[in-house]
Design a protein around this motif. Structure first.
Motif, PDB file in Angstrom:
ATOM      1  N   LEU A 122       0.808  -1.090   0.187  1.00 49.10           N
ATOM      2  CA  LEU A 122      -0.057   0.224  -0.046  1.00 49.10           C
ATOM      3  C   LEU A 122       0.994   1.310   0.034  1.00 49.10           C
ATOM      4  O   LEU A 122       1.869   1.291   0.784  1.00 49.10           O
ATOM      5  CB  LEU A 122      -0.926  -0.016   1.139  1.00 49.10           C
ATOM      6  CG  LEU A 122      -1.861   1.085   1.482  1.00 49.10           C
ATOM      7  CD1 LEU A 122      -3.063   0.963   0.255  1.00 49.10           C
ATOM      8  CD2 LEU A 122      -2.400   1.177   2.635  1.00 49.10           C
ATOM      9  N   THR A 123       0.673   2.224  -0.788  1.00 51.27           N
ATOM     10  CA  THR A 123       1.573   3.422  -0.980  1.00 51.27           C
ATOM     11  C   THR A 123       0.741   4.469  -0.303  1.00 51.27           C
ATOM     12  O   THR A 123       1.629   5.388   0.157  1.00 51.27           O
ATOM     13  CB  THR A 123       2.001   3.590  -2.303  1.00 51.27           C
ATOM     14  OG1 THR A 123       0.748   3.921  -3.214  1.00 51.27           O
ATOM     15  CG2 THR A 123       2.911   2.630  -3.052  1.00 51.27           C
ATOM     16  N   GLU A 124      -0.380   4.510  -0.311  1.00 54.75           N
ATOM     17  CA  GLU A 124      -1.085   5.703   0.172  1.00 54.75           C
ATOM     18  C   GLU A 124      -2.422   5.436   0.727  1.00 54.75           C
ATOM     19  O   GLU A 124      -3.124   4.653  -0.186  1.00 54.75           O
ATOM     20  CB  GLU A 124      -1.078   6.840  -0.759  1.00 54.75           C
ATOM     21  CG  GLU A 124      -1.691   8.131  -0.502  1.00 54.75           C
ATOM     22  CD  GLU A 124      -1.562   9.286  -1.692  1.00 54.75           C
ATOM     23  OE1 GLU A 124      -2.307  10.035  -1.334  1.00 54.75           O
ATOM     24  OE2 GLU A 124      -0.831   9.152  -2.547  1.00 54.75           O
ATOM     25  N   ILE A 125      -3.021   5.976   1.602  1.00 51.38           N
ATOM     26  CA  ILE A 125      -4.614   5.580   2.069  1.00 51.38           C
ATOM     27  C   ILE A 125      -5.081   6.928   2.719  1.00 51.38           C
ATOM     28  O   ILE A 125      -4.339   7.403   3.361  1.00 51.38           O
ATOM     29  CB  ILE A 125      -4.740   4.346   2.696  1.00 51.38           C
ATOM     30  CG1 ILE A 125      -6.052   4.212   3.031  1.00 51.38           C
ATOM     31  CG2 ILE A 125      -3.837   4.700   4.333  1.00 51.38           C
ATOM     32  CD1 ILE A 125      -6.255   2.724   3.725  1.00 51.38           C
ATOM     33  N   SER A 126      -6.203   7.392   2.421  1.00 48.95           N
ATOM     34  CA  SER A 126      -6.938   8.306   3.152  1.00 48.95           C
ATOM     35  C   SER A 126      -8.409   8.220   3.433  1.00 48.95           C
ATOM     36  O   SER A 126      -8.954   7.376   2.673  1.00 48.95           O
ATOM     37  CB  SER A 126      -7.111   9.440   2.262  1.00 48.95           C
ATOM     38  OG  SER A 126      -8.068  10.680   2.477  1.00 48.95           O
ATOM     39  N   GLY A 127      -8.827   8.575   4.456  1.00 54.35           N
ATOM     40  CA  GLY A 127     -10.183   8.381   4.935  1.00 54.35           C
ATOM     41  C   GLY A 127     -11.204   9.428   4.315  1.00 54.35           C
ATOM     42  O   GLY A 127     -12.423   9.247   4.400  1.00 54.35           O
ATOM     43  N   GLU A 128     -10.576  10.443   3.565  1.00 53.23           N
ATOM     44  CA  GLU A 128     -11.446  11.328   2.879  1.00 53.23           C
ATOM     45  C   GLU A 128     -12.135  10.606   1.623  1.00 53.23           C
ATOM     46  O   GLU A 128     -11.743   9.951   0.917  1.00 53.23           O
ATOM     47  CB  GLU A 128     -10.643  12.507   2.217  1.00 53.23           C
ATOM     48  CG  GLU A 128     -10.059  13.240   3.390  1.00 53.23           C
ATOM     49  CD  GLU A 128      -9.138  14.366   2.776  1.00 53.23           C
ATOM     50  OE1 GLU A 128      -9.786  15.009   1.822  1.00 53.23           O
ATOM     51  OE2 GLU A 128      -8.132  14.884   3.622  1.00 53.23           O
ATOM     52  N   SER A 129     -13.520  11.128   1.534  1.00 48.94           N
ATOM     53  CA  SER A 129     -14.353  10.577   0.534  1.00 48.94           C
ATOM     54  C   SER A 129     -13.761  11.082  -0.877  1.00 48.94           C
ATOM     55  O   SER A 129     -13.365  12.271  -1.112  1.00 48.94           O
ATOM     56  CB  SER A 129     -15.795  10.856   0.506  1.00 48.94           C
ATOM     57  OG  SER A 129     -16.352  10.660   1.851  1.00 48.94           O
ATOM     58  N   PRO A 130     -13.852  10.214  -1.861  1.00 53.38           N
ATOM     59  CA  PRO A 130     -13.321  10.566  -3.262  1.00 53.38           C
ATOM     60  C   PRO A 130     -14.625  11.442  -3.768  1.00 53.38           C
ATOM     61  O   PRO A 130     -15.744  11.443  -3.592  1.00 53.38           O
ATOM     62  CB  PRO A 130     -12.890   9.216  -4.037  1.00 53.38           C
ATOM     63  CG  PRO A 130     -13.900   8.438  -3.111  1.00 53.38           C
ATOM     64  CD  PRO A 130     -13.957   8.748  -1.964  1.00 53.38           C
ATOM     65  N   GLY A 131     -13.968  12.281  -4.847  1.00 55.57           N
ATOM     66  CA  GLY A 131     -15.062  13.088  -5.513  1.00 55.57           C
ATOM     67  C   GLY A 131     -15.726  12.121  -6.395  1.00 55.57           C
ATOM     68  O   GLY A 131     -15.467  11.072  -6.823  1.00 55.57           O
ATOM     69  N   GLU A 132     -16.953  12.498  -6.897  1.00 60.81           N
ATOM     70  CA  GLU A 132     -17.818  11.772  -7.883  1.00 60.81           C
ATOM     71  C   GLU A 132     -16.969  11.327  -8.849  1.00 60.81           C
ATOM     72  O   GLU A 132     -17.316  10.127  -9.777  1.00 60.81           O
ATOM     73  CB  GLU A 132     -19.142  12.642  -8.142  1.00 60.81           C
ATOM     74  CG  GLU A 132     -20.147  12.489  -7.342  1.00 60.81           C
ATOM     75  CD  GLU A 132     -21.620  13.204  -7.846  1.00 60.81           C
ATOM     76  OE1 GLU A 132     -21.531  13.162  -9.159  1.00 60.81           O
ATOM     77  OE2 GLU A 132     -22.058  13.814  -7.091  1.00 60.81           O
ATOM     78  N   LYS A 133     -16.172  12.062  -9.741  1.00 58.93           N
ATOM     79  CA  LYS A 133     -15.348  12.100 -10.977  1.00 58.93           C
ATOM     80  C   LYS A 133     -14.551  10.546 -10.613  1.00 58.93           C
ATOM     81  O   LYS A 133     -14.426   9.857 -11.523  1.00 58.93           O
ATOM     82  CB  LYS A 133     -14.292  13.103 -11.094  1.00 58.93           C
ATOM     83  CG  LYS A 133     -13.480  12.888 -12.424  1.00 58.93           C
ATOM     84  CD  LYS A 133     -12.804  14.061 -12.701  1.00 58.93           C
ATOM     85  CE  LYS A 133     -12.211  13.932 -14.013  1.00 58.93           C
ATOM     86  NZ  LYS A 133     -11.233  15.186 -14.311  1.00 58.93           N
ATOM     87  N   ALA A 134     -14.185  10.372  -9.459  1.00 59.18           N
ATOM     88  CA  ALA A 134     -13.544   9.097  -9.303  1.00 59.18           C
ATOM     89  C   ALA A 134     -14.465   7.655  -9.746  1.00 59.18           C
ATOM     90  O   ALA A 134     -13.965   6.584  -9.972  1.00 59.18           O
ATOM     91  CB  ALA A 134     -13.023   8.834  -8.042  1.00 59.18           C
TER      92      ALA A 134
END
Length: 154
Positions: A122-134
Motif C-alpha cells: 500500500l503506498t497511500e491511503i486516506s479516509g477522505e471521500s473521493p469526488g464523484e469523478k472517481a
C-alpha cells in the motif's frame, strides 16, 4: 473502452481463464491457513505502523506456502482489505469461479488489514471521500456480444 465483464463471462459460460484477484497475492487457491503468527517485527507502510506476520497456507494441490505480510488494526487498512475481499468474491462469482477467501477470512477474524503482502505494498491511503469523478466511467459500457471472436458474439 469499458466492457461489462459480467456479460462477457456469461457469454463465455464463465470460461474467461482469468485468475480471481485476491487481496493476498497468490492465495486465491488457498484452502487452509495452517499458521498465522506475528514475528515481533514492526514496519511502517503508507504512514501506518503495522506488525510483520508470517502466514502459512495450503493450496488446493496440497502444497504449503509461507508468505510475509505487514498487517494492522488501523480502521482504514481493515476497511480497504474488507472491500477488496468483497470485490474478489464478486469477481469470482461473475467469472463462475471459486474463491475460497480463507486468508482474507483469517485477517477479518483477527480484525486486521493488509499494508503489505509479499511484494504488494500500500503506498497511500486516506479516509477522505473521493469526488464523484472517481466513479465516472470514461465511456458507456459496451455490449461484448458485438465483439468478433468471442463465443456468443457475432
Amino acid at each position: 473502452m469499458v466492457i461489462d465483464l459480467s456479460a462477457m463471462a456469461g457469454m463465455m459460460g464463465g470460461r474467461m481463464g482469468a485468475e480471481v484477484p485476491s487481496t493476498s497475492p497468490g492465495t486465491d487457491r488457498a484452502v487452509e491457513v495452517e499458521s498465522f503468527g506475528a514475528t515481533g517485527e514492526k514496519e511502517v507502510v503508507a504512514g501506518i505502523q503495522g506488525e510483520v506476520y508470517e502466514i502459512r497456507w495450503r493450496d488446493e494441490d496440497g502444497r504449503t506456502h509461507t508468505d510475509q505480510a505487514v498487517l494492522s488494526d488501523n480502521p482504514l487498512a481493515v476497511e480497504l482489505t474488507s472491500v477488496m475481499h468483497e470485490v474478489a468474491r464478486t469477481y469470482a462469482e461473475a467469472m463462475d469461479r471459486e474463491h475460497s477467501g480463507v486468508v482474507e477470512d483469517a485477517l477479518s477474524a483477527r480484525g486486521l488489514g493488509i499494508l503489505r503482502y509479499g511484494d504488494m505494498r500500500l503506498t497511500e491511503i486516506s479516509g477522505e471521500s473521493p469526488g464523484e469523478k472517481a466513479f465516472t466511467l470514461p465511456a458507456k459500457p459496451m455490449d461484448p456480444s458485438g465483439m468478433g471472436g468471442i463465443p456468443g458474439g457475432r
